[in-house]
Design an enzyme around this catalytic site. Sequence first.
Site, short mmCIF file in Angstrom:
data_model
loop_
_atom_site.label_atom_id
_atom_site.label_comp_id
_atom_site.label_asym_id
_atom_site.label_seq_id
_atom_site.Cartn_x
_atom_site.Cartn_y
_atom_site.Cartn_z
N GLN A 262 0.83 -1.21 0.00
CA GLN A 262 0.00 0.00 0.00
C GLN A 262 0.86 1.25 0.00
O GLN A 262 0.51 2.25 -0.63
CB GLN A 262 -0.95 -0.01 1.20
N HIS A 265 1.74 3.03 -3.34
CA HIS A 265 0.76 3.80 -4.12
C HIS A 265 1.18 5.27 -4.23
O HIS A 265 1.24 5.83 -5.32
CB HIS A 265 -0.63 3.70 -3.49
N GLU A 330 -9.29 0.79 5.44
CA GLU A 330 -9.73 0.37 4.11
C GLU A 330 -9.49 -1.12 3.92
O GLU A 330 -10.38 -1.88 3.55
CB GLU A 330 -8.97 1.17 3.05
N HIS A 331 -8.25 -1.56 4.17
CA HIS A 331 -7.87 -2.97 4.08
C HIS A 331 -7.40 -3.44 5.45
O HIS A 331 -6.54 -2.80 6.06
CB HIS A 331 -6.72 -3.18 3.10
N ASP A 364 -6.92 -6.76 -4.59
CA ASP A 364 -6.79 -5.66 -5.54
C ASP A 364 -7.09 -6.10 -6.97
O ASP A 364 -7.54 -5.29 -7.79
CB ASP A 364 -5.37 -5.08 -5.49
N HIS A 423 -53.15 17.44 2.92
CA HIS A 423 -52.79 16.03 3.09
C HIS A 423 -53.96 15.27 3.72
O HIS A 423 -54.35 14.19 3.27
CB HIS A 423 -51.58 15.89 4.02
#
Length: 434
Positions: A262, A265, A330-331, A364, A423
Amino acid sequence: MTDIQRLSTLDADFQPRLAALLAWDSVSDDLVQQTVAEIIRAIRARGDAALLDYTARFDRWTPATATELELPRARLAQAWQTIPTDQREALELAVARIRAYAEHQKLESWSYREPDGTLLGQQVTPLDRAGLYVPGGKAAYPSSVLMNAIPAKVAGVGELIMVVPTPDGELNELVLAAAHIAGVDRAFAIGGAQAVAALAYGTETIPGVDKIVGPGNIYVATAKRAVYGQVGIDMIAGPSEILVVCDGATDPDWIAMDLFSQAEHDEDAQSILLSWDGGFLERVAASIERLLPTMERRTIIAAALGARGALIQVRDLDDAITVANVIAPEHLELSVADPEAIVGRIRHAGAIFMGRYTAEALGDYCAGPNHVLPTSRTARFSSPLGVYDFQKRSSLIMASRAGAAELSRTASVLARGEGLTAHARSADYRGEAS
């Protein structure tokens, strides 16, 4: 020496240090917002002409007309035929697995009748048209094409429009091949905030869509935020994250590489390891030092680990789970002996990778579940991208004559309590006729 933070839940200042480590401001600055607002206004006002101007300015190539922005389906098919065989086979396997998983996510319409004949239910329908933004140029991500396009097609989206920037006019063959096998209907060589604006509002050449999905840079993210309401969006994603919980029995080289996966990235990515085995943390630190010089993206990895990475010692497994739920990653890798025994205690995570052999990288590309996941602790309230993101739900209500008589009395009382007499009378009419 890699400058990665060391934290411990035993330290008095652990909570503020963890909060500082997790802090991420995804809001773009005033200059970015101003630039994006100008681009959106120009696209809305001048359509294709503005799109051509921005393509020349930002992507450094000048199509003669806007029609040249479209990549014909034959061009996508050509890319599919010309990529190497191993890439084609890898895409085929990934597509099959992603589609099989997505098929399990489809929402179906349902209804039931009450004893008096009143029908209540839910009708599920796909979006008419969705837009897929794919980061472009040579640093493109065919996996993002698959992960966004396949759920849309499984949902039954009527038309899927892909946009991909092509700096200097260069196309990424693997991205085009992925678009072909994933079933993209139309593709355009445009990118940036201008592509998002074109998808949101439409131009003479680019059809407007109902929802825009897919990752992008800060300008793309800012544009997606700006057009939300005109169209739907998937999410505003922050940098990639991984949290590993390990009992100390996994090969430390494996864990170091998972952290790298990661961190490579970009410099803002976050990689964190939790363990109650202090000796194991030291072995992983040694693996990081030994393996980092062998990595092609070592400069980026080192920057990410130094800025937002951490090795955290916790008291025990229970403590690790508590911290993991605070981080809401996230992971999340559960690299422990019996992950199935504890996974039910994980309340907040985008995707959970269970066991020593389940590298996050499998998710991924080809495991099956979607890799478009909530970041920046948003897993506390949001979910991975899926088929359901491309389906809409409409409520079904059909009152029987007897049902209308009963419901009208209740509706009338509540409406008059709110001071909404139209109504109430609308309900009364049905009740009186029943």
